[in-house]
Design a protein around this motif. Structure first.
Motif, PDB file in Angstrom:
ATOM      1  N   THR A   1      12.254  73.416  44.627  1.00  0.00           N
ATOM      2  CA  THR A   1      13.463  74.077  45.100  1.00  0.00           C
ATOM      3  C   THR A   1      13.365  74.199  46.609  1.00  0.00           C
ATOM      4  O   THR A   1      12.310  74.538  47.138  1.00  0.00           O
ATOM      5  CB  THR A   1      13.604  75.479  44.475  1.00  0.00           C
ATOM      6  OG1 THR A   1      13.680  75.328  43.061  1.00  0.00           O
ATOM      7  CG2 THR A   1      14.844  76.182  44.961  1.00  0.00           C
ATOM      8  N   ILE A   2      14.475  73.917  47.283  1.00  0.00           N
ATOM      9  CA  ILE A   2      14.532  74.045  48.729  1.00  0.00           C
ATOM     10  C   ILE A   2      15.478  75.185  49.062  1.00  0.00           C
ATOM     11  O   ILE A   2      16.576  75.261  48.513  1.00  0.00           O
ATOM     12  CB  ILE A   2      15.023  72.743  49.380  1.00  0.00           C
ATOM     13  CG1 ILE A   2      14.040  71.612  49.091  1.00  0.00           C
ATOM     14  CG2 ILE A   2      15.230  72.925  50.880  1.00  0.00           C
ATOM     15  CD1 ILE A   2      14.516  70.260  49.524  1.00  0.00           C
ATOM     16  N   GLY A   3      15.050  76.092  49.930  1.00  0.00           N
ATOM     17  CA  GLY A   3      15.899  77.199  50.328  1.00  0.00           C
ATOM     18  C   GLY A   3      15.121  78.212  51.141  1.00  0.00           C
ATOM     19  O   GLY A   3      13.995  77.970  51.554  1.00  0.00           O
ATOM     20  N   THR A   4      15.741  79.358  51.346  1.00  0.00           N
ATOM     21  CA  THR A   4      15.144  80.457  52.103  1.00  0.00           C
ATOM     22  C   THR A   4      14.695  81.539  51.130  1.00  0.00           C
ATOM     23  O   THR A   4      15.451  81.914  50.230  1.00  0.00           O
ATOM     24  CB  THR A   4      16.190  81.048  53.077  1.00  0.00           C
ATOM     25  OG1 THR A   4      16.633  80.006  53.947  1.00  0.00           O
ATOM     26  CG2 THR A   4      15.598  82.167  53.902  1.00  0.00           C
ATOM     27  N   ILE A   5      13.479  82.035  51.296  1.00  0.00           N
ATOM     28  CA  ILE A   5      13.004  83.135  50.451  1.00  0.00           C
ATOM     29  C   ILE A   5      13.770  84.394  50.828  1.00  0.00           C
ATOM     30  O   ILE A   5      13.768  84.805  51.978  1.00  0.00           O
ATOM     31  CB  ILE A   5      11.493  83.349  50.619  1.00  0.00           C
ATOM     32  CG1 ILE A   5      10.732  82.122  50.122  1.00  0.00           C
ATOM     33  CG2 ILE A   5      11.041  84.602  49.857  1.00  0.00           C
ATOM     34  CD1 ILE A   5       9.240  82.179  50.371  1.00  0.00           C
TER      35      ILE A   5
ATOM     36  N   ILE B   1      14.764  82.486  45.840  1.00  0.00           N
ATOM     37  CA  ILE B   1      15.090  81.553  46.909  1.00  0.00           C
ATOM     38  C   ILE B   1      16.587  81.290  46.880  1.00  0.00           C
ATOM     39  O   ILE B   1      17.168  81.082  45.814  1.00  0.00           O
ATOM     40  CB  ILE B   1      14.326  80.220  46.727  1.00  0.00           C
ATOM     41  CG1 ILE B   1      12.828  80.470  46.855  1.00  0.00           C
ATOM     42  CG2 ILE B   1      14.784  79.179  47.724  1.00  0.00           C
ATOM     43  CD1 ILE B   1      11.991  79.247  46.605  1.00  0.00           C
ATOM     44  N   GLY B   2      17.215  81.297  48.062  1.00  0.00           N
ATOM     45  CA  GLY B   2      18.640  81.013  48.154  1.00  0.00           C
ATOM     46  C   GLY B   2      18.917  79.832  49.048  1.00  0.00           C
ATOM     47  O   GLY B   2      18.384  79.741  50.152  1.00  0.00           O
ATOM     48  N   LYS B   3      19.757  78.900  48.579  1.00  0.00           N
ATOM     49  CA  LYS B   3      20.184  77.795  49.441  1.00  0.00           C
ATOM     50  C   LYS B   3      21.089  78.327  50.542  1.00  0.00           C
ATOM     51  O   LYS B   3      21.054  77.847  51.656  1.00  0.00           O
ATOM     52  CB  LYS B   3      20.893  76.728  48.628  1.00  0.00           C
ATOM     53  CG  LYS B   3      19.966  75.969  47.713  1.00  0.00           C
ATOM     54  CD  LYS B   3      20.681  74.879  46.971  1.00  0.00           C
ATOM     55  CE  LYS B   3      19.704  74.159  46.064  1.00  0.00           C
ATOM     56  NZ  LYS B   3      20.324  73.108  45.300  1.00  0.00           N
ATOM     57  N   VAL B   4      21.918  79.318  50.202  1.00  0.00           N
ATOM     58  CA  VAL B   4      22.732  80.052  51.177  1.00  0.00           C
ATOM     59  C   VAL B   4      22.336  81.513  50.997  1.00  0.00           C
ATOM     60  O   VAL B   4      22.753  82.149  50.021  1.00  0.00           O
ATOM     61  CB  VAL B   4      24.243  79.855  50.925  1.00  0.00           C
ATOM     62  CG1 VAL B   4      25.064  80.640  51.936  1.00  0.00           C
ATOM     63  CG2 VAL B   4      24.607  78.384  50.935  1.00  0.00           C
ATOM     64  N   PRO B   5      21.503  82.079  51.878  1.00  0.00           N
ATOM     65  CA  PRO B   5      20.925  83.408  51.661  1.00  0.00           C
ATOM     66  C   PRO B   5      21.920  84.538  51.359  1.00  0.00           C
ATOM     67  O   PRO B   5      21.600  85.454  50.642  1.00  0.00           O
ATOM     68  CB  PRO B   5      20.171  83.681  52.960  1.00  0.00           C
ATOM     69  CG  PRO B   5      19.795  82.328  53.447  1.00  0.00           C
ATOM     70  CD  PRO B   5      20.957  81.446  53.073  1.00  0.00           C
ATOM     71  N   GLY B   6      23.155  84.476  51.846  1.00  0.00           N
ATOM     72  CA  GLY B   6      24.117  85.533  51.572  1.00  0.00           C
ATOM     73  C   GLY B   6      24.923  85.341  50.300  1.00  0.00           C
ATOM     74  O   GLY B   6      25.729  86.194  49.930  1.00  0.00           O
TER      75      GLY B   6
ATOM     76  N   TYR C   1      21.186  81.372  44.357  1.00  0.00           N
ATOM     77  CA  TYR C   1      19.811  81.863  44.220  1.00  0.00           C
ATOM     78  C   TYR C   1      19.112  81.235  43.022  1.00  0.00           C
ATOM     79  O   TYR C   1      19.719  80.972  41.988  1.00  0.00           O
ATOM     80  CB  TYR C   1      19.789  83.376  44.036  1.00  0.00           C
ATOM     81  CG  TYR C   1      20.076  84.188  45.275  1.00  0.00           C
ATOM     82  CD1 TYR C   1      20.527  83.609  46.447  1.00  0.00           C
ATOM     83  CD2 TYR C   1      19.915  85.558  45.263  1.00  0.00           C
ATOM     84  CE1 TYR C   1      20.789  84.365  47.571  1.00  0.00           C
ATOM     85  CE2 TYR C   1      20.182  86.325  46.383  1.00  0.00           C
ATOM     86  CZ  TYR C   1      20.620  85.721  47.536  1.00  0.00           C
ATOM     87  OH  TYR C   1      20.886  86.468  48.644  1.00  0.00           O
ATOM     88  N   THR C   2      17.823  81.019  43.185  1.00  0.00           N
ATOM     89  CA  THR C   2      16.946  80.585  42.103  1.00  0.00           C
ATOM     90  C   THR C   2      15.756  81.526  42.092  1.00  0.00           C
ATOM     91  O   THR C   2      15.181  81.820  43.138  1.00  0.00           O
ATOM     92  CB  THR C   2      16.446  79.140  42.349  1.00  0.00           C
ATOM     93  OG1 THR C   2      17.566  78.270  42.445  1.00  0.00           O
ATOM     94  CG2 THR C   2      15.532  78.681  41.233  1.00  0.00           C
TER      95      THR C   2
END
Length: 51
Positions: free
Chosen positions: A7-11, A27-32, A37-38
């Motif tokens: 998974t790619i994203g921001t913790i 983890i969110g691909k778009v944090p907001g 979220y995953t």
């Protein structure tokens, strides 16, 4: 790597559960945006490749 998934994203959150050998990492691909979220289960076998 055919054996693994990634998974790619921001913790956005790390949940530590007392007396358990694992943690939950969100983890969110778009944090907001919660719909991107995953939630991952982190254990000693988890590999994190980048900060």
């Amino acid at each position: 790597m055919s054996c693994c998934s990634y998974t790619i994203g921001t913790i956005v959150d790390i949940s530590d559960i007392m007396n358990q050998p694992y943690k939950f990492i969100t983890i969110g691909k778009v944090p907001g945006d919660i719909y991107t979220y995953t939630r991952l289960v982190y254990s000693e076998e988890t590999i994190i490749l980048d900060h």
